[in-house]
Design a protein around this motif. Structure first.
Motif, PDB file in Angstrom:
ATOM      1  N   GLY A   1     -15.438  60.390 -77.824  1.00 32.87           N
ATOM      2  CA  GLY A   1     -16.767  59.828 -78.043  1.00 32.87           C
ATOM      3  C   GLY A   1     -17.015  58.605 -77.194  1.00 32.87           C
ATOM      4  O   GLY A   1     -18.129  58.388 -76.699  1.00 32.87           O
TER       5      GLY A   1
ATOM      6  N   TRP B   1     -17.583  59.790 -73.498  1.00 35.02           N
ATOM      7  CA  TRP B   1     -18.809  60.569 -73.316  1.00 35.02           C
ATOM      8  C   TRP B   1     -20.031  59.895 -73.936  1.00 35.02           C
ATOM      9  O   TRP B   1     -21.110  60.479 -73.978  1.00 35.02           O
TER      10      TRP B   1
ATOM     11  N   ARG C   1     -20.732  59.288 -77.081  1.00 39.73           N
ATOM     12  CA  ARG C   1     -21.155  60.008 -78.275  1.00 39.73           C
ATOM     13  C   ARG C   1     -20.507  59.351 -79.491  1.00 39.73           C
ATOM     14  O   ARG C   1     -19.442  58.744 -79.389  1.00 39.73           O
TER      15      ARG C   1
ATOM     16  N   LEU D   1     -29.432  60.030 -81.609  1.00 41.03           N
ATOM     17  CA  LEU D   1     -28.454  60.967 -82.145  1.00 41.03           C
ATOM     18  C   LEU D   1     -28.999  62.394 -82.171  1.00 41.03           C
ATOM     19  O   LEU D   1     -28.279  63.354 -81.870  1.00 41.03           O
TER      20      LEU D   1
ATOM     21  N   ASP E   1     -28.858  63.828 -78.713  1.00 46.34           N
ATOM     22  CA  ASP E   1     -27.474  64.122 -78.343  1.00 46.34           C
ATOM     23  C   ASP E   1     -27.015  65.434 -78.970  1.00 46.34           C
ATOM     24  O   ASP E   1     -26.455  66.306 -78.293  1.00 46.34           O
ATOM     25  N   HIS E   2     -27.236  65.597 -80.265  1.00 40.93           N
ATOM     26  CA  HIS E   2     -26.786  66.810 -80.941  1.00 40.93           C
ATOM     27  C   HIS E   2     -27.563  68.032 -80.486  1.00 40.93           C
ATOM     28  O   HIS E   2     -26.987  69.125 -80.380  1.00 40.93           O
TER      29      HIS E   2
ATOM     30  N   ARG F   1     -26.881  60.353 -72.645  1.00 42.14           N
ATOM     31  CA  ARG F   1     -25.692  59.522 -72.834  1.00 42.14           C
ATOM     32  C   ARG F   1     -25.994  58.055 -72.563  1.00 42.14           C
ATOM     33  O   ARG F   1     -25.521  57.160 -73.277  1.00 42.14           O
TER      34      ARG F   1
ATOM     35  N   ALA G   1     -27.816  56.582 -75.531  1.00 41.60           N
ATOM     36  CA  ALA G   1     -26.899  56.307 -76.638  1.00 41.60           C
ATOM     37  C   ALA G   1     -26.099  55.039 -76.364  1.00 41.60           C
ATOM     38  O   ALA G   1     -25.951  54.176 -77.238  1.00 41.60           O
TER      39      ALA G   1
END
Length: 368
Positions: A109, A112, A114, A307, A310-311, A330, A333
């Protein structure tokens, strides 16, 4: 103890990538032990959780500092760990006190940008007993396809946003945010997924605890660094549900009345299922005090948008994770969970230094 001005430390302690942060941590540690992960970083680099230990091996009292439980939040946690090692050495610790720094618990995470692990799991929802029936979250089931639409298109998000807004109005904000973020165990590509078994990062934490004999210690304080909730730059000390009011009272005795607790309704976090504190409570009971040191960044709705994107990317277009769309998401985030302002970074270092001193003082008193 070395007393450095936070302003001088900012460029030395904060990093712009997992690779840079790891290099700084390994260089700052007199001896580190690396725990390899199977995942690779964006440039194909190997990923590790690195551990540094300061103090006597048989110390009865232990401070554990953990970064990147939620990977992208590791920029902050790594800097806090480096700050600790710049301020403290074994010679400055009380006689029977040691410190264990666990750097990049979720390096996938971190690398990346995340929050989740390589399995798509929110590590701070993964510490449930998978031999027992898993917790239910019926509210999430209602919202699942609105939170992570089955198509990565503006139109899909527009329709989903309207449905989420209607649910908030109908059920109230508290019920809405609890349904979204408390944890769920049915949708592997969804938000705050707790997993269907112990993920690699959890198993590595358990291995570290065994290798360093944490369970035999008399008094353990765990500080787990997080970002994203609360006022910009403020470091909230959050207690988790597994330790109950006893854990809260232990933390308040150490860190003062600014400590918050979801059981009391004072925390910026809702009550969460399967947190890391479940593990510490299981192996240490009232011999431990766990706090999540949560540094606020920006509006929580902005964070939720990041989020969801991202998902949705990894649900619908995983092949683009390292292409233009993926890099854009990315970066969003990273900037949400790691504000670039010098003021934010100084606030983080100032609060973290205070919390470190309070923890060490408490462990020193435990020796008397």
């Amino acid at each position: 103890m070395l007393l450095n001005c936070p302003a001088q430390l900012v460029p030395l302690l904060f990093s712009e990538s997992y690779r840079e942060a790891r290099g700084k941590f390994v260089a700052a540690s007199p001896a580190t032990r690396a725990y390899g992960h199977r995942a690779l970083g964006p440039t194909g680099e190997n990923l590790f959780t690195d551990v540094a230990y300061l103090g006597p091996s048989a110390a009865d009292n232990l401070l554990v500092l953990i970064s990147a439980t939620h990977g992208v939040e590791g920029y902050c946690g790594s800097a806090c760990q480096l700050q600790f090692m710049s301020e403290w050495t074994s010679a400055h610790l009380p006689p029977s006190t040691a410190v264990l720094c666990i750097h990049a618990l979720n390096p996938y995470g971190f690398a990346w940008d995340r929050r989740v692990t390589v399995e798509g799991c929110d590590l701070n929802r993964n510490f449930v007993d998978f031999d027992q029936p898993l917790p239910q979250n019926p509210g999430y089931e209602v919202l699942a396809d609105c939170l992570v639409p089955p198509e990565f298109m503006d139109e899909a998000f527009t329709v989903a946003d309207a449905q989420l807004a209607a649910y908030r109005v109908r059920r109230g904000y508290h019920e809405y945010i609890a349904a979204v973020s408390s944890g769920q165990y049915t949708r592997p590509d969804g938000l705050f997924f707790g997993g269907r078994g112990a993920v690699e990062a959890r198993r590595i934490l358990e291995s570290i605890a065994s290798d360093y004999e944490i369970e035999r210690r008399n008094n353990v304080i765990i500080i787990d660094y997080h970002t994203g909730l609360g006022p910009y730059g403020y470091g909230e000390l959050q207690c988790e549900h597994p330790s109950g009011l006893g854990g809260y009272e232990r933390a308040a005795k150490i860190f003062g009345p600014s400590v918050t607790c979801s059981d009391l309704g004072t925390s910026s976090s809702v009550l969460i299922l399967g947190t890391q504190d479940s593990y510490w409570e299981r192996i240490l009971g009232d011999r431990h005090t766990y706090v999540a040191l949560e540094f606020g960044t920006y509006d929580v709705n902005q964070g939720l948008k990041v989020l969801r994107q991202d998902h949705c990317l990894f649900r619908c277009r995983p092949e683009e994770a390292d292409m233009d769309l993926g890099r854009q998401i990315r970066t969003s985030a990273k900037l949400h969970y790691y504000p670039q302002g010098h003021d934010w970074k100084e606030m983080v270092l100032g609060r973290s230094s205070l919390v470190n001193r309070q923890a060490i003082a408490a462990l020193g008193l435990a020796e008397d």
